[in-house]
Design an enzyme around this catalytic site. Structure first.
Site, short mmCIF file in Angstrom:
data_model
loop_
_atom_site.label_atom_id
_atom_site.label_comp_id
_atom_site.label_asym_id
_atom_site.label_seq_id
_atom_site.Cartn_x
_atom_site.Cartn_y
_atom_site.Cartn_z
N GLY A 1 0.84 -1.20 0.00
CA GLY A 1 0.00 0.00 0.00
C GLY A 1 0.87 1.24 0.00
N GLN B 1 2.68 10.12 1.88
CA GLN B 1 4.00 9.47 1.97
C GLN B 1 4.92 9.92 0.83
OE1 GLN B 1 2.15 5.35 2.58
NE2 GLN B 1 4.01 5.20 3.81
N CYS C 1 5.65 -0.11 7.68
CA CYS C 1 5.29 1.13 6.98
C CYS C 1 6.50 1.56 6.17
CB CYS C 1 4.93 2.22 7.99
SG CYS C 1 4.44 3.78 7.22
N LEU C 2 6.25 1.93 4.92
CA LEU C 2 7.36 2.33 4.05
C LEU C 2 7.98 3.64 4.53
CD1 LEU C 2 5.84 1.31 0.60
CD2 LEU C 2 7.53 0.06 1.97
N HIS D 1 -4.81 1.05 7.39
CA HIS D 1 -3.48 1.67 7.58
C HIS D 1 -3.32 2.85 6.62
CE1 HIS D 1 1.10 1.14 8.06
NE2 HIS D 1 1.01 1.94 7.01
N GLU D 2 -3.75 2.67 5.36
CA GLU D 2 -3.58 3.74 4.35
C GLU D 2 -4.51 4.92 4.64
OE1 GLU D 2 -0.99 3.50 2.75
OE2 GLU D 2 -0.68 1.35 3.03
N HIS E 1 -3.14 7.11 7.19
CA HIS E 1 -2.14 8.06 6.66
C HIS E 1 -2.82 9.37 6.22
CE1 HIS E 1 1.82 6.19 6.62
NE2 HIS E 1 1.36 5.09 6.05
#
Ligand code: K1U
Ligand code: ZN
Length: 172
Positions: free
Chosen positions: A45, A50, A94-95, A136-137, A140
């Site tokens: 994702g 981000q 998480c990226l 999760h996204e 963000h």
């Protein structure tokens, strides 16, 4: 085109993102760039903040390679309509917080509405990893990171590691 991914702590990762009023070619290019960036990372994702864009856009694909064809989803203005009482625990990453993982408890099943890449209104029920990832996204887009669910000490430890990582990357 791949875009650089912001690393926590960064004030842009703490902001509530603005709704996308109308689709445009620029936004479609952004969505395509985000998918390319997500697959290259690799990740399952990615949310627009981000990559430094404070608009309500996420992409995801939780199909495991061995399970078959990719299923990229592009969601503009995603909204959780309902969530199950039943929960699921998943070790999230998480990226924007590389190499750090922790268990997070979330609703197991969620109904989500969004606008797709062609401007169509969509609604779907997600379960398991797809449900975890979409939540999760969407977090963000509201300036929330998975570490915000952790105890303050653990969150602080991870934040310090990320500050060190950013210092090292800046020196390299
Ligand atoms: O939003 C992000 O930072 C992407 C993140 C999404 C996510 C992972 C786990 C649980 C919830 C949401 C990632 O993709 S981290 C990388 C990752 O999980 C992964 C990478 C390669 C293969 C499989 C998973
Ligand atoms: Zn993340």
């Amino acid at each position: 085109m791949k875009r650089p991914i912001l690393i926590h702590p960064d004030p842009r990762l703490k902001k509530v993102c603005a709704a996308v009023p109308d689709l445009s070619d620029d936004l479609r290019v952004l969505a395509d760039d985000m998918l390319e960036t997500m697959y290259a990372a690799p990740g399952i994702g990615l949310a627009a903040p981000q990559v430094g864009i404070l608009q309500r856009l996420i992409v995801l694909d939780c199909v495991k390679e061995e399970d078959g064809d990719p299923r990229p989803l592009v969601m503009f203005n995603p909204e959780i309509i309902s969530s199950s009482d039943e929960t699921n625990v998943y070790e999230e990453g998480c990226l924007s917080i590389p190499d750090q993982y922790a268990e997070v408890i979330r609703p197991k099943v969620v109904d989500v509405e969004w606008m797709d890449r062609d401007g169509n209104a969509r609604r779907e029920t997600f379960d398991g990893l797809w449900a975890t990832c979409v939540q999760h996204e969407i977090d963000h887009l509201n300036g929330k990171l998975f570490i915000d669910y952790l105890k303050p000490l653990k969150r602080q430890m991870i934040t310090r590691k990320m500050q060190k990582l950013k210092r090292e990357r800046a020196r390299a």
